[in-house]
Scaffold this motif. Structure first.
Motif, mmCIF file in Angstrom:
data_model
loop_
_atom_site.group_PDB
_atom_site.id
_atom_site.type_symbol
_atom_site.label_atom_id
_atom_site.label_comp_id
_atom_site.label_asym_id
_atom_site.label_seq_id
_atom_site.Cartn_x
_atom_site.Cartn_y
_atom_site.Cartn_z
ATOM 1 N N ASN A 205 0.728 -1.142 -0.099
ATOM 2 C CA ASN A 205 0.070 0.100 0.107
ATOM 3 C C ASN A 205 0.983 1.156 -0.046
ATOM 4 O O ASN A 205 1.822 1.212 0.868
ATOM 5 N N TYR A 206 0.340 2.141 -0.804
ATOM 6 C CA TYR A 206 1.274 3.238 -0.989
ATOM 7 C C TYR A 206 0.487 4.647 -0.333
ATOM 8 O O TYR A 206 -0.659 4.538 -0.464
ATOM 9 N N HIS B 172 -3.055 7.688 -2.776
ATOM 10 C CA HIS B 172 -2.745 6.495 -2.149
ATOM 11 C C HIS B 172 -3.426 5.299 -2.978
ATOM 12 O O HIS B 172 -4.241 5.649 -3.950
ATOM 13 N N GLY B 173 -2.865 4.206 -2.751
ATOM 14 C CA GLY B 173 -3.260 3.053 -3.522
ATOM 15 C C GLY B 173 -2.348 1.806 -3.462
ATOM 16 O O GLY B 173 -1.878 1.612 -2.355
ATOM 17 N N THR B 174 -2.291 0.958 -4.360
ATOM 18 C CA THR B 174 -1.363 -0.344 -4.306
ATOM 19 C C THR B 174 -0.369 -0.145 -5.309
ATOM 20 O O THR B 174 -0.336 0.158 -6.248
ATOM 21 N N TYR B 175 0.840 -1.042 -4.824
ATOM 22 C CA TYR B 175 1.930 -1.227 -5.547
ATOM 23 C C TYR B 175 2.243 -2.539 -5.969
ATOM 24 O O TYR B 175 1.853 -3.574 -4.913
ATOM 25 N N THR C 234 -1.436 1.525 -8.880
ATOM 26 C CA THR C 234 -2.748 1.578 -9.294
ATOM 27 C C THR C 234 -3.346 2.746 -8.037
ATOM 28 O O THR C 234 -3.471 2.265 -6.699
ATOM 29 N N SER C 235 -3.806 3.868 -8.413
ATOM 30 C CA SER C 235 -4.191 4.925 -7.360
ATOM 31 C C SER C 235 -5.579 4.438 -7.060
ATOM 32 O O SER C 235 -6.483 3.954 -7.866
ATOM 33 N N ALA C 236 -5.846 4.686 -5.865
ATOM 34 C CA ALA C 236 -7.414 4.476 -5.517
ATOM 35 C C ALA C 236 -8.265 5.778 -5.682
ATOM 36 O O ALA C 236 -9.278 5.839 -5.237
ATOM 37 N N MET C 237 -7.598 6.771 -6.043
ATOM 38 C CA MET C 237 -8.158 8.061 -6.162
ATOM 39 C C MET C 237 -8.435 8.591 -7.586
ATOM 40 O O MET C 237 -9.202 9.434 -7.894
ATOM 41 N N GLN D 186 -3.661 0.990 -13.643
ATOM 42 C CA GLN D 186 -1.967 0.809 -13.304
ATOM 43 C C GLN D 186 -1.226 1.558 -14.173
ATOM 44 O O GLN D 186 -1.273 1.558 -15.417
ATOM 45 N N ILE D 187 -0.169 2.221 -13.816
ATOM 46 C CA ILE D 187 0.644 2.956 -14.093
ATOM 47 C C ILE D 187 2.071 2.244 -13.823
ATOM 48 O O ILE D 187 2.592 2.059 -12.554
#
Length: 145
Positions: A75-76, A87-90, A100-103, A108-109
């Motif tokens: 989680n970032y 924030h999101g996941t790595y 992948t941003s949760a916002m 996915q970038i």
């Protein structure tokens, strides 16, 4: 009671046996060694890929200084001072560092990054979309939502 006596007898026999018995299934042991050798071969041929789990980074994006931390669960959280930026996941995907941003709805970038980087080191990285950033690895700072 018979089970208890039997268990005691087995324990006594085991204690008396000083010679180590060979493995019951040598094929399984050999397979385990081959699997370990195959795993090492994969690591050796694939080359080192840095994981970002448990790391923190600094960079400037759109004129804002950003500090980003990635916890050990992937989680970032990115902040600029007291402002929550993202924030999101790595995850690692095909040797790239992907977020992948949760916002946002960007999906996915992924970014290319060097194989290793110590705290204090910096590097130029490029996203799959062509965006370029200079990032600096800093000592890990845990962040909470």
């Amino acid at each position: 009671m018979k089970k208890l006596i039997l268990l005691g007898a087995v324990a006594m026999l085991a204690a008396c046996n000083t010679k180590e018995a060979p493995p019951a299934n040598n094929a399984v042991v050999a397979d385990d060694m081959n699997v370990a050798a195959d795993a090492n071969a994969v690591v050796a041929t694939a080359g080192p890929v840095m994981t970002l789990l448990g790391s923190s980074w600094e960079f400037t994006r759109e004129g804002k200084p950003i500090q980003e931390s990635i916890d050990s669960n992937g989680n970032y959280i990115a902040v600029s001072g007291a402002e929550h930026i993202d924030h999101g996941t790595y995850a690692q995907v095909d040797g790239k560092q992907c977020f992948t941003s949760a916002m946002t709805k960007e999906g996915q970038i992924c970014w290319t990054a060097p194989a290793q980087m110590e705290v204090g080191g910096s590097a130029d990285i490029t996203s799959d979309k062509g965006e370029k950033l200079t990032v600096k690895r800093v000592a890990y700072v845990p962040r909470k939502m």
